[in-house]
Scaffold this active site. Structure first.
Site, PDB file in Angstrom:
ATOM      1  N   HIS A 308      -0.580  -2.160  -2.529  1.00 35.80           N
ATOM      2  CA  HIS A 308       0.557  -1.353  -2.078  1.00 35.80           C
ATOM      3  C   HIS A 308       1.273  -0.794  -3.287  1.00 35.80           C
ATOM      4  CE1 HIS A 308       4.220  -0.231   0.047  1.00 35.80           C
ATOM      5  NE2 HIS A 308       3.479  -0.256   1.125  1.00 35.80           N
ATOM      6  N   ASP A 366      -1.375  -3.578   7.154  1.00 39.24           N
ATOM      7  CA  ASP A 366      -2.517  -3.081   7.924  1.00 39.24           C
ATOM      8  C   ASP A 366      -3.707  -4.018   7.933  1.00 39.24           C
ATOM      9  OD1 ASP A 366      -1.415  -0.746   8.852  1.00 39.24           O
ATOM     10  OD2 ASP A 366      -1.735   0.262   6.940  1.00 39.24           O
TER      11      ASP A 366
HETATM   12  N1  CMC Z   1      -9.137  -2.127  -3.315  1.00 38.38           N
HETATM   13  C1  CMC Z   1      -9.628  -2.147  -4.572  1.00 38.38           C
HETATM   14  N2  CMC Z   1      -8.942  -1.777  -5.671  1.00 38.38           N
HETATM   15  C2  CMC Z   1      -7.675  -1.383  -5.469  1.00 38.38           C
HETATM   16  C3  CMC Z   1      -7.085  -1.344  -4.190  1.00 38.38           C
HETATM   17  C4  CMC Z   1      -7.868  -1.737  -3.097  1.00 38.38           C
HETATM   18  N3  CMC Z   1      -7.355  -1.731  -1.858  1.00 38.38           N
HETATM   19  N4  CMC Z   1      -5.815  -0.884  -4.305  1.00 38.38           N
HETATM   20  C5  CMC Z   1      -5.610  -0.648  -5.622  1.00 38.38           C
HETATM   21  N5  CMC Z   1      -6.740  -0.959  -6.320  1.00 38.38           N
HETATM   22  C6  CMC Z   1      -6.925  -0.902  -7.779  1.00 38.38           C
HETATM   23  C7  CMC Z   1      -7.024   0.525  -8.298  1.00 38.38           C
HETATM   24  O1  CMC Z   1      -8.356   0.947  -8.343  1.00 38.38           O
HETATM   25  C8  CMC Z   1      -6.418   0.379  -9.664  1.00 38.38           C
HETATM   26  O2  CMC Z   1      -7.364  -0.213 -10.509  1.00 38.38           O
HETATM   27  P1  CMC Z   1      -7.408   0.172 -12.100  1.00 38.38           P
HETATM   28  O3  CMC Z   1      -6.087  -0.273 -12.653  1.00 38.38           O
HETATM   29  O4  CMC Z   1      -8.571  -0.578 -12.626  1.00 38.38           O
HETATM   30  O5  CMC Z   1      -7.583   1.658 -12.157  1.00 38.38           O
HETATM   31  C9  CMC Z   1      -5.308  -0.649  -9.477  1.00 38.38           C
HETATM   32  O6  CMC Z   1      -5.717  -1.435  -8.343  1.00 38.38           O
HETATM   33  C10 CMC Z   1      -3.939  -0.035  -9.192  1.00 38.38           C
HETATM   34  O7  CMC Z   1      -4.074   0.819  -8.079  1.00 38.38           O
HETATM   35  P2  CMC Z   1      -3.319   2.195  -7.903  1.00 38.38           P
HETATM   36  O8  CMC Z   1      -4.245   3.141  -7.213  1.00 38.38           O
HETATM   37  O9  CMC Z   1      -2.684   2.628  -9.179  1.00 38.38           O
HETATM   38  O10 CMC Z   1      -2.166   1.750  -6.950  1.00 38.38           O
HETATM   39  P3  CMC Z   1      -1.330   2.694  -6.047  1.00 38.38           P
HETATM   40  O11 CMC Z   1       0.010   2.133  -6.041  1.00 38.38           O
HETATM   41  O12 CMC Z   1      -1.455   4.115  -6.445  1.00 38.38           O
HETATM   42  O13 CMC Z   1      -2.086   2.536  -4.651  1.00 38.38           O
HETATM   43  C11 CMC Z   1      -2.525   2.138  -2.396  1.00 38.38           C
HETATM   44  C12 CMC Z   1      -1.549   1.925  -3.549  1.00 38.38           C
HETATM   45  C13 CMC Z   1      -1.912   1.577  -1.113  1.00 38.38           C
HETATM   46  C14 CMC Z   1      -2.794   3.637  -2.213  1.00 38.38           C
HETATM   47  C15 CMC Z   1      -3.851   1.412  -2.718  1.00 38.38           C
HETATM   48  O14 CMC Z   1      -3.613   0.049  -2.979  1.00 38.38           O
HETATM   49  C16 CMC Z   1      -4.871   1.561  -1.591  1.00 38.38           C
HETATM   50  O15 CMC Z   1      -5.495   2.620  -1.469  1.00 38.38           O
HETATM   51  N6  CMC Z   1      -5.050   0.507  -0.743  1.00 38.38           N
HETATM   52  C17 CMC Z   1      -5.972   0.570   0.361  1.00 38.38           C
HETATM   53  C18 CMC Z   1      -5.381   1.395   1.485  1.00 38.38           C
HETATM   54  C19 CMC Z   1      -4.304   0.660   2.240  1.00 38.38           C
HETATM   55  O16 CMC Z   1      -4.471  -0.498   2.632  1.00 38.38           O
HETATM   56  N7  CMC Z   1      -3.204   1.365   2.508  1.00 38.38           N
HETATM   57  C20 CMC Z   1      -2.118   0.843   3.323  1.00 38.38           C
HETATM   58  C21 CMC Z   1      -0.834   0.714   2.590  1.00 38.38           C
HETATM   59  S1  CMC Z   1       0.345  -0.248   3.549  1.00 38.38           S
HETATM   60  C22 CMC Z   1       0.664   0.728   4.929  1.00 38.38           C
HETATM   61  C23 CMC Z   1       1.620   1.805   4.641  1.00 38.38           C
HETATM   62  O17 CMC Z   1       2.779   1.482   4.292  1.00 38.38           O
HETATM   63  O18 CMC Z   1       1.233   2.966   4.782  1.00 38.38           O
END
Ligand code: CMC
Length: 432
Positions: A308, A366
């Site tokens: 998240h 989720d």
């Molecule tokens: N699976 C694998 N790796 C992950 C995941 C995941 N679910 N989420 C983040 N990472 C990794 C990402 O690849 C990155 O790695 P590195 O530092 O090596 O490049 C690191 O963790 C940091 O991730 P980020 O993309 O910078 O984090 P963010 O804050 O931009 O992303 C997120 C947040 C929710 C978009 C992401 O965690 C994600 O896509 N999760 C899966 C989708 C999901 O479950 N979404 C629902 C969110 S809760 C409901 C809502 O409020 O909408």
């Protein structure tokens, strides 16, 4: 007390400049950079808003490191345990919990606006039967401005209130109709003797041929899910609603924009994606292989329902929903549900894996909501539509808050331009 300032200095000898530091009631202070361009001719660069507060808000507070979520100051755990969804909706919209009389009046107004314009039912037939519910919701909610154009004067607080009531009251009807259209069953008119949540379940699962009886455990589970999804401060869809609202667009158009933004798998679409992922894994013995793929940068697989932008700890909503999941599976005698067991096994493996520990990736709301929906008999494509139904309350409250904020302005970000510099037009016959 003297104003607190942050000083920006430059390595090229330009004079440094001061900016006011503003404090809220909780959470990090912010540096007010509104005068940055005027003082320096520069913009800030913050793609994804990693360090940018886009607005002031009094509605929802999240402490992502501690895993805390408060609606108007009340912990989500207490609200989910003790309140009805409409009680929480009143709180989010008005700032205080309602007293008995205020709650009765609020429920009465919502209950008496559940029916939709009859013509709207014909609007559905323009869609293919297999259209995704979120595509239908975007269209139907956007179309409400054509059906209810008597309440789209955004400068009139009464008109805004009427639209708010219409949206909250009609979303369950519209969402249930989306499902009925999908499966080819007749639309069910709302039954105002039922509670808000019962009515939604009745319109979704009832048919004119049989009597439908609410199940209190399942109703409570759905109530809780709606409460958990009702608001979440300046997330992507809420920011979309505020951005659309900042142009003066009507409330139905703004909420339709929010629905579109929610649909993405990184946001509300994740609940559907979790189920697809669990289906794809199929069996606990395939978890190690799946986790290996998630960790492989080339593979682009994600562990859906994990991670998240704000929570760097267990999402408090995930804890509540996991408990709800147990209750629902118990009630339905599905304690050995394969999907739930698989989800728990997957969570355990991920929480013990260095990749997830290092990146502070925990289950979010989720991760388990899909398993609950599935147990309730809700078809997978409808999951995100239910998220939209609940979040409509937050979207409206945040949209309304903009009107009382003197700092509110047309939202218009700037950019760091990296394209071609000025060049002369070349006629087509002279181009290489
Ligand atoms: N699976 C694998 N790796 C992950 C995941 C995941 N679910 N989420 C983040 N990472 C990794 C990402 O690849 C990155 O790695 P590195 O530092 O090596 O490049 C690191 O963790 C940091 O991730 P980020 O993309 O910078 O984090 P963010 O804050 O931009 O992303 C997120 C947040 C929710 C978009 C992401 O965690 C994600 O896509 N999760 C899966 C989708 C999901 O479950 N979404 C629902 C969110 S809760 C409901 C809502 O409020 O909408």
């Amino acid at each position: 007390m003297a104003e607190k300032l942050a000083t920006l200095s430059f390595s090229d000898g330009k004079p440094s400049v001061d900016f006011p530091v503003l404090g809220g009631t909780m959470g990090p202070e912010v540096i007010d950079v509104r005068a940055l361009y005027a003082k320096t001719g520069m913009f800030t660069y913050d793609p994804g808003y990693l360090s940018t507060a886009s607005t002031r808000s009094k509605i929802t507070y999240i402490d992502g490191d501690e895993g805390i979520l408060l609606y108007r100051g009340y912990p989500i755990e207490q609200l989910a345990e003790r309140c009805s969804f409409l009680e929480v909706a009143y709180l989010i919209l008005n700032g205080e919990l309602p007293n008995k009389q205020q709650l009765e009046q609020f429920v009465d107004i919502v209950v008496h606006h559940t029916m939709v314009h009859e013509q709207l039912s014909r609007f559905y037939s323009g869609f293919r039967r297999d259209a995704h519910p979120m595509a239908v919701l975007c269209g139907v909610i956007g179309a409400l401005s054509a059906f209810y154009h008597d309440s789209i004067d955004i400068n009139d607080p009464r008109s805004r209130d009427i639209s708010a009531f219409r949206l909250i009251a009609k979303l369950p009807t519209i969402t249930a109709m989306t499902y009925k259209y999908n499966v080819g069953q007749p639309f069910m008119y709302p039954k105002n003797s039922l509670s808000y949540v019962e009515n939604f379940l009745y319109m979704t699962f009832g048919t004119p041929c049989e009597e439908w009886k609410p199940n209190p455990v399942l109703t409570r589970a759905m109530e809780r899910i709606l409460i958990l999804h009702a608001d979440h401060e300046q997330n992507a869809s809420t920011s979309t609603v505020r951005l659309a609202g900042s142009t003066g667009a009507n409330p139905f158009a703004c909420i339709a924009a929010g629905v579109a933004s929610l649909w993405g798998p990184a946001h509300g679409g994740a609940n559907e994606a979790v189920l697809k992922m669990l289906d794809q894994i199929g069996d606990a013995k395939h978890i190690p292989e799946f986790i290996k793929r998630v960790k492989d940068r080339e593979d682009h697989s994600m562990l859906m329902g994990f991670g998240h932008r704000v929570y760097k700890n267990y999402d408090p909503r995930a804890r509540i929903i996991q408990k709800t999941c147990h209750e629902v599976l118990e009630e339905l005698d599905l304690k050995d549900d394969k999907l739930f067991k698989l989800a728990m096994a997957l969570e355990k493996v991920a929480l013990e894996d260095d990749y997830f520990i290092k990146r502070k990736l925990y289950p979010n709301v989720d991760f388990y909501s899909g398993v609950v929906y599935k147990a309730l008999g809700i078809p997978v494509p409808l999951f995100t539509a239910i998220f939209a139904l609940a979040r409509t309350v937050g979207w409206i409250a945040q949209w309304n808050e903009m009107f009382s904020d003197p700092d509110s302005k047309l939202n218009r970000p700037r950019q760091l331009f990296t394209g071609p510099t000025t060049r002369d037009f070349v006629p087509v016959e002279k181009r290489k």
